[in-house]
Design a protein around this motif. Structure first.
Motif, mmCIF file in Angstrom:
data_model
loop_
_atom_site.group_PDB
_atom_site.id
_atom_site.type_symbol
_atom_site.label_atom_id
_atom_site.label_comp_id
_atom_site.label_asym_id
_atom_site.label_seq_id
_atom_site.Cartn_x
_atom_site.Cartn_y
_atom_site.Cartn_z
ATOM 1 N N THR A 133 0.740 -1.120 0.021
ATOM 2 C CA THR A 133 0.093 0.103 0.035
ATOM 3 C C THR A 133 0.977 1.231 0.275
ATOM 4 O O THR A 133 0.098 2.283 -0.203
ATOM 5 C CB THR A 133 -0.727 0.065 1.237
ATOM 6 N N SER A 134 2.076 1.266 0.037
ATOM 7 C CA SER A 134 2.921 2.405 0.201
ATOM 8 C C SER A 134 3.291 2.848 -1.092
ATOM 9 O O SER A 134 3.467 4.257 -1.191
ATOM 10 C CB SER A 134 4.269 1.970 0.889
ATOM 11 N N ASP A 135 3.683 2.266 -2.239
ATOM 12 C CA ASP A 135 3.774 2.618 -3.464
ATOM 13 C C ASP A 135 3.333 2.026 -4.655
ATOM 14 O O ASP A 135 3.235 0.709 -4.239
ATOM 15 C CB ASP A 135 5.566 3.276 -3.626
ATOM 16 N N GLU A 136 3.284 2.476 -5.755
ATOM 17 C CA GLU A 136 2.528 1.666 -6.827
ATOM 18 C C GLU A 136 3.683 0.672 -7.349
ATOM 19 O O GLU A 136 3.113 -0.356 -7.594
ATOM 20 C CB GLU A 136 2.455 2.610 -8.003
ATOM 21 N N ALA A 137 4.926 0.685 -7.118
ATOM 22 C CA ALA A 137 5.931 -0.058 -7.641
ATOM 23 C C ALA A 137 5.750 -1.484 -6.644
ATOM 24 O O ALA A 137 5.770 -2.758 -7.261
ATOM 25 C CB ALA A 137 7.258 0.232 -7.388
ATOM 26 N N ALA A 138 5.397 -1.387 -5.315
ATOM 27 C CA ALA A 138 5.479 -2.365 -4.425
ATOM 28 C C ALA A 138 4.103 -2.912 -4.686
ATOM 29 O O ALA A 138 3.789 -4.262 -4.503
ATOM 30 C CB ALA A 138 5.368 -1.735 -2.949
ATOM 31 N N ALA A 139 2.955 -2.333 -4.886
ATOM 32 C CA ALA A 139 1.693 -2.755 -5.361
ATOM 33 C C ALA A 139 1.731 -3.778 -6.528
ATOM 34 O O ALA A 139 1.303 -4.977 -6.369
ATOM 35 C CB ALA A 139 0.795 -1.618 -5.648
ATOM 36 N N ALA A 140 2.460 -3.241 -7.633
ATOM 37 C CA ALA A 140 2.689 -4.369 -8.846
ATOM 38 C C ALA A 140 3.466 -5.510 -8.521
ATOM 39 O O ALA A 140 3.252 -6.574 -8.769
ATOM 40 C CB ALA A 140 3.508 -3.435 -9.965
ATOM 41 N N ALA A 141 4.368 -5.289 -7.730
ATOM 42 C CA ALA A 141 5.228 -6.391 -7.133
ATOM 43 C C ALA A 141 4.377 -7.603 -6.552
ATOM 44 O O ALA A 141 4.594 -8.763 -6.770
ATOM 45 C CB ALA A 141 6.489 -6.114 -6.603
ATOM 46 N N VAL A 142 3.383 -7.098 -5.674
ATOM 47 C CA VAL A 142 2.762 -8.069 -4.902
ATOM 48 C C VAL A 142 1.724 -8.801 -5.778
ATOM 49 O O VAL A 142 1.394 -9.789 -5.653
ATOM 50 C CB VAL A 142 2.203 -7.426 -3.539
ATOM 51 N N SER A 143 0.907 -7.790 -6.566
ATOM 52 C CA SER A 143 -0.050 -8.406 -7.465
ATOM 53 C C SER A 143 0.500 -9.283 -8.632
ATOM 54 O O SER A 143 -0.392 -9.892 -9.192
ATOM 55 C CB SER A 143 -0.945 -7.307 -7.989
ATOM 56 N N SER A 144 1.928 -9.332 -8.859
ATOM 57 C CA SER A 144 2.293 -10.061 -10.015
ATOM 58 C C SER A 144 2.248 -11.541 -9.717
ATOM 59 O O SER A 144 2.320 -12.387 -10.541
ATOM 60 C CB SER A 144 3.764 -9.522 -10.235
ATOM 61 N N GLY A 145 2.131 -11.908 -8.462
ATOM 62 C CA GLY A 145 2.347 -13.248 -8.086
ATOM 63 C C GLY A 145 3.759 -13.947 -8.258
ATOM 64 O O GLY A 145 3.745 -15.125 -8.399
ATOM 65 N N LEU A 146 4.582 -13.022 -8.495
ATOM 66 C CA LEU A 146 6.059 -13.544 -8.688
ATOM 67 C C LEU A 146 7.129 -13.036 -7.525
ATOM 68 O O LEU A 146 8.150 -13.034 -7.862
ATOM 69 C CB LEU A 146 6.483 -13.097 -10.287
ATOM 70 N N LEU A 147 6.473 -12.933 -6.450
ATOM 71 C CA LEU A 147 7.420 -12.344 -5.301
ATOM 72 C C LEU A 147 8.339 -13.367 -4.934
ATOM 73 O O LEU A 147 7.977 -14.635 -4.835
ATOM 74 C CB LEU A 147 6.577 -12.068 -4.185
ATOM 75 N N VAL A 148 9.480 -13.058 -4.659
ATOM 76 C CA VAL A 148 10.600 -14.033 -3.959
ATOM 77 C C VAL A 148 10.739 -14.019 -2.625
ATOM 78 O O VAL A 148 10.985 -14.826 -1.853
ATOM 79 C CB VAL A 148 11.963 -13.956 -4.990
ATOM 80 N N LYS A 149 10.595 -12.902 -2.092
ATOM 81 C CA LYS A 149 10.929 -12.425 -0.732
ATOM 82 C C LYS A 149 9.838 -11.607 -0.281
ATOM 83 O O LYS A 149 9.082 -10.778 -1.112
ATOM 84 C CB LYS A 149 12.303 -11.799 -0.449
ATOM 85 N N ALA A 150 9.773 -11.332 1.148
ATOM 86 C CA ALA A 150 8.887 -10.422 1.719
ATOM 87 C C ALA A 150 9.369 -9.044 1.593
ATOM 88 O O ALA A 150 10.471 -8.819 1.306
ATOM 89 C CB ALA A 150 9.025 -10.751 3.278
ATOM 90 N N LEU A 151 8.560 -8.050 1.757
ATOM 91 C CA LEU A 151 8.802 -6.672 1.480
ATOM 92 C C LEU A 151 8.600 -5.934 2.681
ATOM 93 O O LEU A 151 7.858 -6.627 3.667
ATOM 94 C CB LEU A 151 7.836 -6.026 0.353
ATOM 95 N N LEU A 152 9.162 -4.751 3.024
ATOM 96 C CA LEU A 152 9.175 -4.095 4.064
ATOM 97 C C LEU A 152 9.059 -2.504 3.736
ATOM 98 O O LEU A 152 10.112 -1.971 3.051
ATOM 99 C CB LEU A 152 10.180 -4.461 5.019
ATOM 100 N N ALA A 153 8.227 -1.683 4.266
ATOM 101 C CA ALA A 153 7.988 -0.453 4.007
ATOM 102 C C ALA A 153 8.557 0.318 5.283
ATOM 103 O O ALA A 153 8.462 -0.202 6.324
ATOM 104 C CB ALA A 153 6.663 0.199 3.857
ATOM 105 N N VAL A 154 9.538 1.603 4.930
ATOM 106 C CA VAL A 154 10.226 2.041 5.954
ATOM 107 C C VAL A 154 9.678 3.619 5.878
ATOM 108 O O VAL A 154 10.254 4.264 4.813
ATOM 109 C CB VAL A 154 11.641 2.138 6.008
ATOM 110 N N GLY A 155 9.021 3.999 6.753
ATOM 111 C CA GLY A 155 8.488 5.389 6.574
ATOM 112 C C GLY A 155 7.810 5.717 5.082
ATOM 113 O O GLY A 155 7.064 4.871 4.743
ATOM 114 N N PHE A 156 8.346 6.742 4.667
ATOM 115 C CA PHE A 156 7.634 7.190 3.575
ATOM 116 C C PHE A 156 8.689 7.028 2.467
ATOM 117 O O PHE A 156 8.487 7.534 1.087
ATOM 118 C CB PHE A 156 7.260 8.674 3.217
#
Length: 294
Positions: A133-156
């Protein structure tokens, strides 16, 4: 080439964790004679982490739930741009609820497939969904179904997506739906947003300057305190030295007085000695004279 690799990757990342490595190696072997480059790319695909596998599962099996969360992220980013604090508070609460619910749904899907996530893995799933929910690139990565590792948002800050997606340049498996709650902004609105952003950046800069000035003032106060303590110590030392000087000066006066008295006594003793010597000489002469007369 990318399309072919993406299609094969989606097939592999849709498998259960225990099946991934063998299936990947088998698919890479298939292309060794017909497309060496593609075979190497397939062989380089990394097995998703447990959390990434659960998020990929959600991207495939709970499209609506994930899309709702990502649209909520769009609304939050829009509220952030407009500095709408009230909307951010409201949407932040909605996001916490949505992330927790979607993570539980992912855990249920994984459990039904025989891979219930541990609490630690579930925590990483929640972190990844929140990052989406932090940025569009992360949203695209999650919705791709091709994620390799967990993501982490730090601040803005933008979410770190390095080595996070199996095929970064893969075309989206589906088009993202645009939230109806966020219509395009007019030029006036965009200008207002820019002014608010500039005002916020200026306020943050001035706050940083004020913090730096406060820190510098505190440092100077500490130096002044150390100097005051040093001054007190030196003043005490000077007081002691002055007392020692007064004592030494008094002793010097006494020595000079005793030296004067001693000089007078010496003169008297010297005169007495000379008188005694003269009388002794006269007595000796008289005695010698008497012996000669005899």
């Amino acid at each position: 080439m990318v399309d072919s690799l993406a299609a094969l990757a989606r097939e592999l990342y849709g498998l259960q964790p225990a099946e991934f490595t063998a299936a990947r190696n088998a698919r890479a072997q298939e292309f060794k004679t017909t497309d060496v480059t593609l075979a190497k790319q397939i062989g380089a695909l990394r097995k998703p982490s447990p959390a990434a596998w659960v998020v990929n599962l959600l991207a495939r099996e709970d499209d609506d739930g994930l899309e709702s969360l990502l649209q909520l992220g769009e609304q939050m980013r829009d509220a952030q741009e407009q500095l709408d604090r009230e909307a951010l508070r409201r949407l932040g609460g909605e996001r916490r609820t949505a992330v927790a619910a979607l993570a539980r749904a992912g855990a249920d899907l994984a459990a039904r497939l025989g891979h219930p996530p541990t609490p630690a893995v579930l925590g990483e799933v929640e972190q990844t969904l929140q990052a989406a929910t932090s940025d569009e690139a992360a949203a695209a990565a999650v919705s791709s179904g091709l994620l390799v590792k967990a993501l982490l948002a730090v601040g803005f800050e933008p979410v770190d997506l390095d080595d996070a997606v199996a095929v970064p340049d893969a075309p989206q498996a589906r088009e993202r739906r645009t939230s109806p709650a966020t219509p395009p902004k007019s030029p006036v609105q965009l200008a207002d947003v820019r002014r608010r952003k500039e005002a916020k950046r200026e306020a943050e800069r001035l706050e940083r300057d004020a913090d730096a000035a406060t820190a510098e003032l505190a440092a100077l106060d500490r130096r002044a305190e150390r100097l005051a303590l040093r001054r007190s110590s030196l003043e005490a030392e000077i007081s002691d030295l002055r007392e020692q000087l007064r004592t030494a000066e008094t002793a010097l006066v006494a020595v000079d007085r005793d030296a004067g008295t001693l000089a007078d006594d010496r003169k008297q003793a010297e005169a007495a000695a000379e008188n005694s010597a003269s009388r002794a000489a006269e007595a000796r002469a008289a005695a010698d004279a008497l012996e000669l007369s005899d």
